[in-house]
Design a protein around this motif. Structure first.
Motif, PDB file in Angstrom:
ATOM      1  N   LEU A 181       0.593  -1.046  -0.020  1.00  0.00           N
ATOM      2  CA  LEU A 181       0.260  -0.013   0.085  1.00  0.00           C
ATOM      3  C   LEU A 181       0.684   1.250  -0.088  1.00  0.00           C
ATOM      4  O   LEU A 181       2.104   1.186   0.205  1.00  0.00           O
ATOM      5  CB  LEU A 181      -0.894   0.013   1.096  1.00  0.00           C
ATOM      6  CG  LEU A 181      -1.989  -1.107   1.150  1.00  0.00           C
ATOM      7  CD1 LEU A 181      -2.150  -1.881   2.386  1.00  0.00           C
ATOM      8  CD2 LEU A 181      -3.381  -0.651   0.446  1.00  0.00           C
ATOM      9  N   ALA A 182       0.035   2.336  -0.231  1.00  0.00           N
ATOM     10  CA  ALA A 182       0.806   3.737  -0.489  1.00  0.00           C
ATOM     11  C   ALA A 182       1.483   3.978   0.864  1.00  0.00           C
ATOM     12  O   ALA A 182       2.464   4.501   0.810  1.00  0.00           O
ATOM     13  CB  ALA A 182      -0.058   4.879  -0.870  1.00  0.00           C
ATOM     14  N   GLY A 183       0.909   3.734   1.962  1.00  0.00           N
ATOM     15  CA  GLY A 183       1.737   4.092   3.213  1.00  0.00           C
ATOM     16  C   GLY A 183       2.785   3.409   3.375  1.00  0.00           C
ATOM     17  O   GLY A 183       4.051   4.106   4.067  1.00  0.00           O
ATOM     18  N   PHE A 184       3.098   2.280   2.950  1.00  0.00           N
ATOM     19  CA  PHE A 184       4.384   1.488   3.218  1.00  0.00           C
ATOM     20  C   PHE A 184       5.417   2.276   2.423  1.00  0.00           C
ATOM     21  O   PHE A 184       6.652   2.364   2.564  1.00  0.00           O
ATOM     22  CB  PHE A 184       4.234   0.021   2.769  1.00  0.00           C
ATOM     23  CG  PHE A 184       5.632  -0.709   2.421  1.00  0.00           C
ATOM     24  CD1 PHE A 184       6.290  -1.121   3.774  1.00  0.00           C
ATOM     25  CD2 PHE A 184       5.891  -0.855   1.120  1.00  0.00           C
ATOM     26  CE1 PHE A 184       7.517  -1.536   3.317  1.00  0.00           C
ATOM     27  CE2 PHE A 184       7.208  -1.243   0.981  1.00  0.00           C
ATOM     28  CZ  PHE A 184       7.948  -1.772   1.918  1.00  0.00           C
ATOM     29  N   VAL A 185       5.098   2.567   0.975  1.00  0.00           N
ATOM     30  CA  VAL A 185       6.166   3.219   0.074  1.00  0.00           C
ATOM     31  C   VAL A 185       6.666   4.716   0.716  1.00  0.00           C
ATOM     32  O   VAL A 185       7.897   4.810   0.641  1.00  0.00           O
ATOM     33  CB  VAL A 185       5.393   3.540  -1.259  1.00  0.00           C
ATOM     34  CG1 VAL A 185       6.282   4.464  -2.181  1.00  0.00           C
ATOM     35  CG2 VAL A 185       5.042   2.146  -1.733  1.00  0.00           C
ATOM     36  N   GLY A 186       5.583   5.573   1.192  1.00  0.00           N
ATOM     37  CA  GLY A 186       5.976   6.609   1.923  1.00  0.00           C
ATOM     38  C   GLY A 186       6.816   6.310   3.000  1.00  0.00           C
ATOM     39  O   GLY A 186       7.807   7.083   3.264  1.00  0.00           O
ATOM     40  N   LYS A 187       6.411   5.562   4.092  1.00  0.00           N
ATOM     41  CA  LYS A 187       7.178   5.306   5.240  1.00  0.00           C
ATOM     42  C   LYS A 187       8.556   4.912   5.035  1.00  0.00           C
ATOM     43  O   LYS A 187       9.488   5.299   5.560  1.00  0.00           O
ATOM     44  CB  LYS A 187       6.398   4.666   6.317  1.00  0.00           C
ATOM     45  CG  LYS A 187       6.794   4.744   7.623  1.00  0.00           C
ATOM     46  CD  LYS A 187       5.710   3.972   8.450  1.00  0.00           C
ATOM     47  CE  LYS A 187       4.647   5.093   8.624  1.00  0.00           C
ATOM     48  NZ  LYS A 187       3.608   4.800   9.713  1.00  0.00           N
ATOM     49  N   GLU A 188       8.657   3.787   4.297  1.00  0.00           N
ATOM     50  CA  GLU A 188       9.844   3.177   3.886  1.00  0.00           C
ATOM     51  C   GLU A 188      10.831   4.140   3.208  1.00  0.00           C
ATOM     52  O   GLU A 188      12.127   4.441   3.530  1.00  0.00           O
ATOM     53  CB  GLU A 188       9.912   2.097   2.996  1.00  0.00           C
ATOM     54  CG  GLU A 188      11.186   1.595   2.650  1.00  0.00           C
ATOM     55  CD  GLU A 188      11.066   0.304   1.540  1.00  0.00           C
ATOM     56  OE1 GLU A 188      11.595  -0.764   1.982  1.00  0.00           O
ATOM     57  OE2 GLU A 188      10.527   0.585   0.584  1.00  0.00           O
ATOM     58  N   ALA A 189      10.318   5.318   2.382  1.00  0.00           N
ATOM     59  CA  ALA A 189      11.032   6.331   1.869  1.00  0.00           C
ATOM     60  C   ALA A 189      11.657   7.276   2.840  1.00  0.00           C
ATOM     61  O   ALA A 189      12.732   7.716   2.785  1.00  0.00           O
ATOM     62  CB  ALA A 189      10.240   7.219   0.796  1.00  0.00           C
ATOM     63  N   ILE A 190      10.688   7.682   3.852  1.00  0.00           N
ATOM     64  CA  ILE A 190      11.225   8.450   4.865  1.00  0.00           C
ATOM     65  C   ILE A 190      12.262   7.864   5.709  1.00  0.00           C
ATOM     66  O   ILE A 190      13.312   8.613   6.048  1.00  0.00           O
ATOM     67  CB  ILE A 190      10.097   8.838   5.842  1.00  0.00           C
ATOM     68  CG1 ILE A 190       8.940   9.660   5.188  1.00  0.00           C
ATOM     69  CG2 ILE A 190      10.600   9.586   7.133  1.00  0.00           C
ATOM     70  CD1 ILE A 190       7.713  10.030   6.022  1.00  0.00           C
ATOM     71  N   VAL A 191      12.184   6.442   6.005  1.00  0.00           N
ATOM     72  CA  VAL A 191      12.994   5.899   6.761  1.00  0.00           C
ATOM     73  C   VAL A 191      14.475   5.915   5.985  1.00  0.00           C
ATOM     74  O   VAL A 191      15.626   5.935   6.806  1.00  0.00           O
ATOM     75  CB  VAL A 191      12.812   4.444   7.321  1.00  0.00           C
ATOM     76  CG1 VAL A 191      13.975   3.754   7.886  1.00  0.00           C
ATOM     77  CG2 VAL A 191      11.557   4.346   8.125  1.00  0.00           C
TER      78      VAL A 191
END
Length: 944
Positions: free
Chosen positions: A381-391
């Protein structure tokens, strides 16, 4: 863009009527407006992918260097998608969420669409002043939406709290905008970035801008207003507090970040506040039992995450923040929609009372699960893509980045924990709770949430496409980043941390289910407590200041105001000393005579013991001033001064009838001397300021150019009158509007009550006149002791002559002294004469019309004249010269501003008539009733 903004405005105005006509179906129609913004943004997808901008510019205040500059870049394009898309879905959701009998639904619809338009204007504004205007509009609209249920104290309190906090932050932001704009010489952000100041000046501006952004997005210590705002209806929460309003501050951080991230206070303030907000919001969300409050505190936490990512100041974090901005709007709005559905279907939002919804509402469960997994950061899901990118963005760098990374990981663990709590509390079986049986949820109700949840899945699967679209914004940062959005980057440290976050968050939820001690852990400081202390302290301060200053003494109030004027004005004169030379005591020796009369009358007025004597002496000073105007070559001013002074004295006398003849208490000699000294000081300072202003003029006075346009543009030789009705007609329009309001205010004070006020301008019923010849139609209604045959005869002879003279002044004013204002005052004096000679019934015979109707007709004529010029292709209140030849009469010269002057004439007549009926006729009526009551009492006593 301007067309879209205009469409939102038109829809907001039409929304109440649409709702009354179509009821709940009107929301489907209104949804087309923000939907149009979504379609328009999608049509520019290729432009955004290529890294270009869409710009429009419209003139606004040219003399101030301001224009309506609209510009859509990659970041604002993303916000337009969210504002338009989520806004359209929220309006569709409203059609099933609300009941047709919902109070205030028509107003709610208009305000909601207006908010969507204001938010659209905010994100596409390139001019920072225009951005601030839309910023404050969103504040006002959100106040109305949060306080939709005006009968609920919680709604009113939450709305006021949000209004105060965000408005104060907005005012601080305005100061920062002005600082940057004045330094750069432009308020366009696209131009300001190329000419930024440095040093402490920039640091102060940055802090002020961040105060506005952080308060708007509920970043610590301003986080408390957002959970309280959950008193609003669920569609408001889903739109304002998940996708739109709270994103305004995040958007501003993202907009300013590429240029200001290098400024000294930027990173410490943004990253510290964002990290604290993440941890505070996530920890508090775990303690909530209300599903809506749980999501509210979760929103606070994720707003902190967004601020950290977009404010970090480098490319990869900005790209990750933009992706997370999109993901958060989709999953959080969907979850709010789901909570509204649960509340409708189950009758409660308390997770302690919900059980078994996973089986009784499987479709709602699937939608909620999909959106919640995105919030927790679960692939694909999109939340995973965004959160992994921040990490991944914070994995490289120094101790500062690693510190922020630790906060991000901890905050994400809390996010997973309260996500699981949300799903468990809303849908899972609980041993001690009876399963809830809910009615079937229609797809039209569930559709908006399902569409957003599915969009979150699609955004995760097609992350590389979004990478190319959002890279245009990320590339505005000066550093060369390497990261690209994708669902799979291989086995990386970021992936390992993502797995750790999911496992630790689930474990944390399990721990919270078994222990209770963690509920007592709270932050040592709380913004809500600070807000309460500040508002309570301000209230106490207001009471103390009011008690110390509002003593009920008019001389003290007036003396304080005048002393401040003397100190400030006198100080300015002393600072500018020596004043320019060329001072003349007089132009004509005859001016000394009225000047001496004026001074002597003013001196005696201060010593007068009778009220009437004081009024007469003050009137003498006004007449002496009129003579000075005549000797100075200003007959129009002199005529107006004489007429105004006479009318004013009459009004004073009407009021004095109800007051004692002598002043009740005379001040002591010392107090009287102090008042005289203050009066002399005020006169000296005002005279000095007037002299300094005129003698210090460097440019040529604009009035020197009035005679030529008075003839060519206004078609008249009387410069004063042409100035009033042509050159400065807007000023005259404002003046007659103030006169009308003042007359209504006087009537309201005298008549005291809306019902009686409506009838204040109407004439009283007339008694039957006696047979035979009478000088005045209603003169017989006065008591015999109050009648004056000589005054009645004189009034009968001169009244019509005075009215004809007023009409002469009206028509002659364009070329000779006179005009509508002077003519109206002359008619007013004629009415005063009829009233004094025959009383209130005679006034009703002289003017058998409603005063309000006369004033309204005058204002309508004046406004109509202004609109006629606009309809004719000219400017508002523009005059037209008409010349033609008539048989017998010959050449006729007419100026359309004469019609405007007729409006002024009627307004002045109506004002005088209204005041006469209020202060004269109404007081007479009271006295008559009082005398009748006293007579009845005496007769009753005599009979006894």
């Amino acid at each position: 863009m301007l067309i879209l903004l205009t469409a939102h405005l038109a829809a907001a105005v039409a929304a109440p009527s649409l709702v009354r006509l179509l009821r709940l179906r009107a929301f489907y129609v209104l949804a087309a407006v923000p939907g149009a913004a979504l379609v328009w943004a999608l049509s520019h997808t290729t432009t955004m992918r290529d890294g270009h901008a869409v710009a429009e510019t419209y003139p606004w205040a040219g003399q101030l260097g301001l224009d309506v500059a609209l510009r859509m870049t990659s970041l604002s394009w993303l916000m337009v998608l969210l504002v338009g898309g989520v806004g359209a879905l929220a309006l569709i959701y409203c059609a099933r969420y609300f009941d047709a009998a919902e109070p205030g639904l028509a107003r709610f619809a208009g305000v909601f669409v207006g908010f969507a338009g204001a938010m659209l204007g905010l994100v596409v504004s390139d001019n920072l002043i225009v951005l601030y205007v839309f910023w404050e509009l969103t504040t006002v609209f959100s106040y109305l939406l949060i306080g939709h249920d005006a009968a609920a104290r919680a709604s009113r309190r939450a709305a006021l709290q949000a209004l105060i906090v965000t408005t104060l932050g907005g005012l601080a932001m305005l100061v920062g905008i002005i600082m940057l704009g004045e330094h750069a010489g432009s308020y366009r952000w696209s131009q300001v970035v190329s000419d930024l100041p440095g040093g402490g000046y920039l640091a102060v501006a940055v802090v002020l801008l961040l105060l506005g952004a952080l308060s708007k997005s509920a970043i610590f210590p301003f986080s408390f207003w957002l959970p309280a705002a959950m008193a609003a209806p669920t569609p408001v929460s889903a739109y304002l507090h998940a996708a739109a309003m709270v994103k305004a501050g995040v958007f501003l951080v993202g907009l300013l970040g590429p240029a200001l991230a290098g400024a000294g206070p930027w990173r410490p303030v943004v990253l510290t506040a964002g990290a604290v907000t993440m941890l505070f919001g996530g920890w508090t969300a775990l303690r909530q039992h209300d599903l809506k409050l749980l999501l509210a505190y979760g929103t606070v936490s994720q707003l902190g995450l967004l601020v950290v990512a977009l404010g970090a100041g480098f490319r990869d974090a900005a790209l990750a923040g933009a992706m997370m901005l999109l993901a958060h709007a989709m999953f959080k709005a969907a979850l709010f929609f789901v909570v509204g559905i649960i509340d409708h279907a189950a009758g409660t939002r308390d997770l302690r009372e919900l059980s078994g919804l996973r089986r009784s509402a499987p479709a709602v469960w699937v939608v909620a699960l999909l959106a919640a997994l995105s919030m927790a950061g679960v692939p694909p899901l999109a939340g995973f893509v965004g959160k992994e990118a921040i990490v991944d963005a914070f994995l490289s760098g120094g101790w500062w980045e690693w510190t922020v990374l630790a906060a991000v990981v901890a905050g994400s663990m809390l996010t997973v924990a309260y996500t699981v709590r949300f799903l468990w509390g809303a849908f899972f079986d609980k041993p001690a709770v009876e399963p809830r049986t809910v009615h079937r949820v229609s797809w039209s109700f569930l559709g908006p949430a399902a569409l957003l949840a599915a969009a979150g899945l699609a955004a995760g699967l097609f992350a590389p496409v979004l990478d190319r679209l959002l890279a245009g914004y990320a590339d505005t940062y000066p550093d060369a980043g390497h990261y690209h959005l994708a669902l799979w980057h291989g086995v990386t440290p970021a992936l390992a941390l993502s797995a750790l976050i999911l496992a630790s968050g689930a474990a944390l939820f399990a721990m919270t289910m078994r222990t209770r001690w963690w509920r007592r852990v709270r932050l040592p400081v709380d913004g809500a407590a600070g807000y309460e202390r500040a508002t309570d302290g301000l209230g106490r301060l207001a009471i103390e200041v009011t008690g110390a200053t509002q003593r009920g003494s008019l001389p003290i109030y007036l003396g304080t105001i005048l002393l401040v004027l003397v100190l400030l004005g006198g100080g300015a004169l002393l600072a500018a000393w020596p004043l320019p030379g060329g001072f003349r005591l007089w132009d004509n020796a005859l001016q000394l005579v009225p000047a001496a009369v004026l001074v002597v009358a003013a001196g005696f007025a201060t010593r007068a013991r009778r009220r009437l004597a004081a009024v007469v002496l003050v009137g003498v000073t006004g007449y002496a001033t009129a003579i000075l105007f005549i000797l100075h070559g200003a007959p129009d001013l002199a005529l107006t001064q004489l007429l105004v002074e006479t009318c004013t004295m009459v009004m004073f006398v009407l009021v004095l009838r109800r007051l004692p003849g002598h002043f009740s208490v005379r001040p002591l000699v010392a107090a009287r001397r102090l008042r005289v000294a203050i009066g002399v000081a005020v006169g000296t300072v005002i005279s000095g300021l007037a002299y300094a202003a005129t003698a210090g003029r460097q440019a040529v006075a604009i009035s020197t150019g009035f005679p030529e346009p008075a003839v060519s543009y206004g078609g008249g030789r009387n410069v004063v009158n042409v100035t009033l009705v042509d050159i400065r007609a807007w000023d005259t329009m404002g003046e007659i509007s103030v006169l009308l309001v003042a007359a209504i205010g006087v009537a309201g004070l005298v008549f005291g009550g809306s019902g009686r006020l409506l009838h204040s301008g109407r004439r009283p019923p007339l008694p039957t006149p006696p047979r035979g010849q009478v000088w005045l139609m209603a003169g017989h209604t006065l008591d015999a002791g109050l009648r004056s045959p000589i005054l009645e005869v004189v009034t009968r002879l001169v009244f019509h002559t005075i009215v004809l003279f007023s009409i002469y002044l009206l028509f002659a004013g364009h070329n000779a002294p006179g005009g509508g204002f002077a003519g109206g005052l002359v008619v007013g004096l004629a009415l005063v004469l009829r009233y004094l000679a025959g009383g209130r019934h005679e006034l009703a015979v002289a003017a058998p019309v409603d005063a309000g109707a006369v004033m309204g007709a005058g204002l309508f004529i004046a406004l109509g004249t202004g609109l006629a010029g606009l309809i004719g292709g000219g400017q508002v209140l523009q005059s037209t010269l008409l010349d033609w030849h008539l048989p017998l009469l010959g050449h006729v010269h007419f100026v359309t501003s004469m019609i405007f002057d007729v409006g002024v004439y009627l307004v002045v007549i109506g004002v005088v008539l209204n005041i006469l009926r209020s202060l004269g006729a109404e007081v007479d009526r009271h006295e008559q009733i009082q005398r009748a009551g006293e007579t009845a009492r005496r007769e009753k006593v005599g009979a006894a």
